[in-house]
Design a protein around this motif. Structure first.
Motif, PDB file in Angstrom:
ATOM      1  N   VAL A  43      43.691  45.411  39.104  1.00 22.59           N
ATOM      2  CA  VAL A  43      42.570  45.033  39.964  1.00 22.59           C
ATOM      3  C   VAL A  43      41.396  44.569  39.114  1.00 22.59           C
ATOM      4  CG1 VAL A  43      40.831  45.945  41.564  1.00 22.59           C
ATOM      5  CG2 VAL A  43      43.251  46.428  41.942  1.00 22.59           C
ATOM      6  N   VAL A  44      41.101  45.297  38.038  1.00 15.84           N
ATOM      7  CA  VAL A  44      40.017  44.900  37.135  1.00 15.84           C
ATOM      8  C   VAL A  44      40.308  43.518  36.554  1.00 15.84           C
ATOM      9  CG1 VAL A  44      38.915  45.396  34.910  1.00 15.84           C
ATOM     10  CG2 VAL A  44      39.247  47.224  36.572  1.00 15.84           C
ATOM     11  N   GLY A  45      41.533  43.306  36.105  1.00 17.26           N
ATOM     12  CA  GLY A  45      41.909  42.009  35.543  1.00 17.26           C
ATOM     13  C   GLY A  45      41.769  40.886  36.553  1.00 17.26           C
ATOM     14  N   LEU A  46      42.200  41.136  37.795  1.00 20.82           N
ATOM     15  CA  LEU A  46      42.077  40.119  38.837  1.00 20.82           C
ATOM     16  C   LEU A  46      40.622  39.821  39.157  1.00 20.82           C
ATOM     17  CD1 LEU A  46      44.944  41.198  41.243  1.00 20.82           C
ATOM     18  CD2 LEU A  46      44.788  39.045  39.966  1.00 20.82           C
ATOM     19  N   GLU A  47      39.803  40.861  39.215  1.00 21.69           N
ATOM     20  CA  GLU A  47      38.376  40.649  39.488  1.00 21.69           C
ATOM     21  C   GLU A  47      37.727  39.819  38.391  1.00 21.69           C
ATOM     22  OE1 GLU A  47      36.944  44.645  39.987  1.00 21.69           O
ATOM     23  OE2 GLU A  47      37.540  44.713  42.096  1.00 21.69           O
ATOM     24  N   LEU A  49      39.271  37.703  36.386  1.00 22.53           N
ATOM     25  CA  LEU A  49      39.835  36.365  36.469  1.00 22.53           C
ATOM     26  C   LEU A  49      39.165  35.576  37.587  1.00 22.53           C
ATOM     27  CD1 LEU A  49      41.957  34.346  35.453  1.00 22.53           C
ATOM     28  CD2 LEU A  49      43.553  35.380  37.074  1.00 22.53           C
ATOM     29  N   ASN A  50      39.029  36.211  38.743  1.00 21.28           N
ATOM     30  CA  ASN A  50      38.384  35.541  39.870  1.00 21.28           C
ATOM     31  C   ASN A  50      36.936  35.199  39.556  1.00 21.28           C
ATOM     32  OD1 ASN A  50      40.708  35.625  41.428  1.00 21.28           O
ATOM     33  ND2 ASN A  50      40.144  37.522  42.457  1.00 21.28           N
ATOM     34  N   SER A  51      36.253  36.105  38.900  1.00 20.61           N
ATOM     35  CA  SER A  51      34.855  35.872  38.532  1.00 20.61           C
ATOM     36  C   SER A  51      34.733  34.697  37.573  1.00 20.61           C
ATOM     37  CB  SER A  51      34.265  37.133  37.899  1.00 20.61           C
ATOM     38  OG  SER A  51      32.949  36.906  37.476  1.00 20.61           O
ATOM     39  N   SER A  52      35.600  34.656  36.581  1.00 20.37           N
ATOM     40  CA  SER A  52      35.529  33.544  35.615  1.00 20.37           C
ATOM     41  C   SER A  52      35.911  32.235  36.257  1.00 20.37           C
ATOM     42  CB  SER A  52      36.394  33.829  34.394  1.00 20.37           C
ATOM     43  OG  SER A  52      37.760  33.826  34.740  1.00 20.37           O
ATOM     44  N   MET A  53      36.836  32.265  37.218  1.00 20.95           N
ATOM     45  CA  MET A  53      37.219  31.046  37.918  1.00 20.95           C
ATOM     46  C   MET A  53      36.068  30.543  38.803  1.00 20.95           C
ATOM     47  SD  MET A  53      41.220  31.853  38.815  1.00 20.95           S
ATOM     48  CE  MET A  53      41.329  30.568  40.022  1.00 20.95           C
ATOM     49  N   GLU A  55      32.886  31.061  38.234  1.00 26.42           N
ATOM     50  CA  GLU A  55      31.838  30.551  37.336  1.00 26.42           C
ATOM     51  C   GLU A  55      32.173  29.157  36.837  1.00 26.42           C
ATOM     52  OE1 GLU A  55      31.265  33.385  34.212  1.00 26.42           O
ATOM     53  OE2 GLU A  55      30.513  34.926  35.579  1.00 26.42           O
ATOM     54  N   SER A  56      33.463  28.891  36.605  1.00 24.91           N
ATOM     55  CA  SER A  56      33.843  27.579  36.100  1.00 24.91           C
ATOM     56  C   SER A  56      33.770  26.507  37.182  1.00 24.91           C
ATOM     57  CB  SER A  56      35.254  27.627  35.497  1.00 24.91           C
ATOM     58  OG  SER A  56      36.221  27.837  36.509  1.00 24.91           O
ATOM     59  N   HIS A  57      33.835  26.922  38.444  1.00 26.96           N
ATOM     60  CA  HIS A  57      33.739  25.972  39.557  1.00 26.96           C
ATOM     61  C   HIS A  57      32.296  25.757  39.995  1.00 26.96           C
ATOM     62  CE1 HIS A  57      37.982  25.402  40.263  1.00 26.96           C
ATOM     63  NE2 HIS A  57      38.148  26.710  40.158  1.00 26.96           N
ATOM     64  N   ALA A  58      31.392  26.560  39.490  1.00 22.50           N
ATOM     65  CA  ALA A  58      29.974  26.452  39.921  1.00 22.50           C
ATOM     66  C   ALA A  58      29.232  25.391  39.161  1.00 22.50           C
ATOM     67  CB  ALA A  58      29.267  27.777  39.727  1.00 22.50           C
TER      68      ALA A  58
END
Length: 58
Positions: A43-47, A49-53, A55-58
């Protein structure tokens, strides 16, 4: 320790416990604990990953 390394270590513990002979109750408690660690780290890893994804789309 990285999430993947923690998950791999906990999975190795589960596999080892499945092979061991011993008290079934203790074995199941240990497997449950290792599985909880796997879930938490995944869950930590997914969170992350989702956060970095995001940020890269922003």
């Amino acid at each position: 320790m990285s999430e993947i390394a923690t998950i791999a270590a906990a999975a190795a513990v589960i596999l080892k416990l499945c092979e061991d002979e011993g008290d079934l109750q203790t074995k199941l408690k240990r497997i449950s604990y290792a599985a909880a660690i796997i879930q938490r780290e995944a869950v930590v890893g997914l969170e992350q990953l989702n956060s970095s994804m995001e940020e890269s789309h922003a």
